[in-house]
Design a protein around this motif. Structure first.
Motif, short mmCIF file in Angstrom:
data_model
loop_
_atom_site.label_atom_id
_atom_site.label_comp_id
_atom_site.label_asym_id
_atom_site.label_seq_id
_atom_site.Cartn_x
_atom_site.Cartn_y
_atom_site.Cartn_z
N LEU A 1 68.77 68.67 79.61
CA LEU A 1 68.13 69.36 78.49
C LEU A 1 66.90 68.56 78.06
O LEU A 1 67.01 67.37 77.74
N THR A 2 65.76 69.21 78.07
CA THR A 2 64.52 68.61 77.58
C THR A 2 64.03 69.44 76.41
O THR A 2 63.87 70.66 76.53
N ARG A 3 63.81 68.80 75.27
CA ARG A 3 63.31 69.48 74.09
C ARG A 3 62.07 68.74 73.59
O ARG A 3 62.19 67.75 72.86
N LEU B 1 67.61 64.76 78.06
CA LEU B 1 68.99 64.31 78.22
C LEU B 1 69.53 64.73 79.57
O LEU B 1 69.22 65.80 80.09
N LEU B 2 70.37 63.87 80.12
CA LEU B 2 71.12 64.18 81.34
C LEU B 2 72.58 63.85 81.10
O LEU B 2 72.90 62.79 80.54
N ALA C 1 70.39 60.09 76.85
CA ALA C 1 69.25 60.77 76.25
C ALA C 1 68.20 59.73 75.90
O ALA C 1 68.53 58.59 75.52
N GLU C 2 66.95 60.10 76.03
CA GLU C 2 65.87 59.17 75.73
C GLU C 2 64.74 59.89 75.02
O GLU C 2 64.48 61.09 75.26
N SER C 3 64.07 59.15 74.16
CA SER C 3 62.92 59.69 73.44
C SER C 3 61.74 59.87 74.38
O SER C 3 61.46 59.01 75.22
N LEU C 4 61.05 60.99 74.25
CA LEU C 4 59.86 61.22 75.08
C LEU C 4 58.73 60.28 74.70
O LEU C 4 57.82 60.04 75.50
N VAL D 1 66.91 55.24 72.86
CA VAL D 1 67.80 55.64 73.94
C VAL D 1 69.18 55.87 73.32
O VAL D 1 69.64 55.06 72.52
N PHE D 2 69.82 56.98 73.68
CA PHE D 2 71.12 57.35 73.13
C PHE D 2 72.03 57.69 74.30
O PHE D 2 71.70 58.55 75.12
N HIS D 3 73.15 57.01 74.42
CA HIS D 3 73.98 57.22 75.61
C HIS D 3 75.44 56.94 75.31
O HIS D 3 75.81 56.33 74.29
#
Length: 470
Positions: A154-156, A163-164, A179-182, A187-189
């Motif tokens: 998911l890319t927003r 996120l993967l 998930a990572e900030s563009l 970074v959230f994992h």
């Protein structure tokens, strides 16, 4: 036998009308800057921002004709990992997509990144941790079990993240996400192993696993685990969801800690949905009190004001109890407790940290999905050429259910499960070990616990040698 894990999780969106009397206007407006209805990321909604679908192709199929008891009566006290459930009890999302609903309130992480004070950052992180379970409100259908090797991307851009997620284990079922900030801010994992049991009238879920948030600009790392979840009245009555238990959020860089108590419903349901806690520094000095409901909103206040309010409240309750005795019976059955819709009583001087987004008007006919959840299985033109072939948007059983084709969904679900079993037998025959593609088993350096770490490379779009799971 199908290895079917029963998940009862997830909805957001109580349209709150709590009173703001006594709350400073400046504090309230400051909090609204980060209200997701006003700001879905690091910048406000503007013309040209990508829009996502707001409904599903078909409404929810009625479950009223299916007897849950006929399926579960032999399973009391068992872990629900080997029980085949009719597809009608599912919702048209994979558990990998359900995990992604953590990111609905990404603006709270962006807020934490923007703050210079570590305690204010912890407040934002605590609000984010509560918001991550808010989507479970009234979400009584279960997501589809991910197949081994299944992925979700998911890319927003409007919310500033990508996120993967990958299903990295089948026994036990473990889902890992990264998930990572563009913009490179966070970074959230984490990896989640939901352990579930059936207790006759309820299903209890213990969400094993560690969640980690890294605020890169501040060189801070936070870890926590989600509270327990229980779905009541599985057999008869209105289904209702209870979150309970203690959640401890640790800032490993500063030593600050936030302890949140998700309260069980209590007698007459007075405590249902309530969350109370505090933030303390490394010397264990309480710096802030946090309170609210995980279905509605969270507020913060200084400890002195909170204690003064509690003393006044207790004095008033004691006077009321003397007038109204007897209070109740010890034999009250919590499983029959109706949901209490009262709003949070806001203590004067409080600051709003987070408020849930209203659900769409047709949510009840759409599996009680939020606007965010409605968009998760959306397959936009051109995405087929970009997504990995293991992405759960391509799962035929989920797609059929979303389109209202329940018989086809059931047949496809059975086919995919049989294909997964056959692949497992073939690996055993060839003495081959399953190898994950995007995550590797390792250790969380902050907690020392076992964790699945993203090994990188997914977004380079190298999809060679992926398993054929659909």
């Amino acid at each position: 036998m199908s290895n079917e894990e029963e998940f009862f999780d997830a909805v957001t969106g109580l349209d709150s009308d709590e009173s703001y009397e006594g709350v400073s206007e400046s504090s309230y407006k400051d909090a609204l800057v980060f209200d997701s209805s006003k700001n879905n990321g690091s910048k406000p909604q503007e013309n040209g921002v990508k829009k996502h679908r707001t409904s599903l192709p078909a409404p929810m199929f009625s479950r009223s004709t299916i007897s849950v008891w006929s399926i579960l009566k032999k399973c009391i006290g068992m872990e629900l990992s080997k029980i085949t459930m009719p597809v009608v009890f599912n919702e048209p999302l994979s558990f990998l997509q359900r995990l992604t609903e953590y990111m609905e309130h990404t603006y709270l992480i962006n807020r934490a990144c923007s703050l210079s004070d570590s305690i204010e950052r912890m407040q934002a992180v605590a609000a984010f941790a509560v918001s991550a379970v808010a989507s479970q409100w009234e979400r009584t259908g279960k997501p589809f079990n991910p197949l081994l090797g299944e992925t979700y991307e998911l890319t927003r851009e409007e919310q500033g993240f990508r996120l993967l997620a990958e299903q990295v284990s089948h026994h036990p079922p473990v889902s890992a996400f990264h998930a990572e900030s563009l913009s490179g801010d966070f970074v959230f994992h984490g990896s989640i192993y939901p352990k579930l049991k059936f207790w006759g009238k309820s299903v209890e879920a213990e969400p094993k696993g560690t969640i980690t948030l890294e605020l890169l600009k501040h060189n801070e790392t936070y870890t926590w685990s989600n509270p327990n979840c229980c779905v009541h009245n599985i057999i008869l009555g209105k289904l209702w969801i209870e979150q309970y238990g203690s959640v401890e959020i640790v800032n490993h860089s500063t030593g600050d800690k936030c302890v949140l108590n998700f309260k069980p419903c209590g007698m007459f349901g007075k405590e249902l949905h309530k969350v109370e806690g505090y933030i303390q520094d490394k010397s264990k000095k309480k710096l802030c009190v946090i309170y609210g409901k995980w279905t509605e909103c969270m507020w913060s206040i200084d400890p002195q004001s909170y204690e003064a309010h509690k003393k006044a409240e207790k004095k008033g309750d004691n006077r009321k109890q003397k007038r109204d005795e007897p209070v109740g019976s010890e034999n009250d059955d919590a499983d029959d407790m109706p949901e209490v819709q009262e709003t949070v009583l806001v203590i004067p001087g409080s600051t709003l940290l987070w408020r849930i987004d209203p659900r769409p008007a047709h949510s009840a006919q759409m599996y009680n999905f939020t606007n965010f959840a409605l968009s998760l299985n959306e397959l936009e033109p051109g995405m087929e050429a970009i997504l990995a072939p293991t992405d759960c948007r391509f799962r035929p059983d989920i797609r059929a259910m979303e389109n209202g084709k329940m018989e086809e969904a059931s047949q496809e679900k059975e086919r995919l499960e049989e294909k997964q079993r056959a692949a497992r037998k073939q690996r055993a025959k060839n003495e081959e070990e399953w190898s994950t593609r995007w995550f590797q088993l390792g250790t969380n350096p902050n907690t020392g616990a076992q964790d699945w770490n993203y090994s990188g490379g997914y977004f380079s779009r190298n999809y060679r040698d992926l398993p054929d799971i659909y």
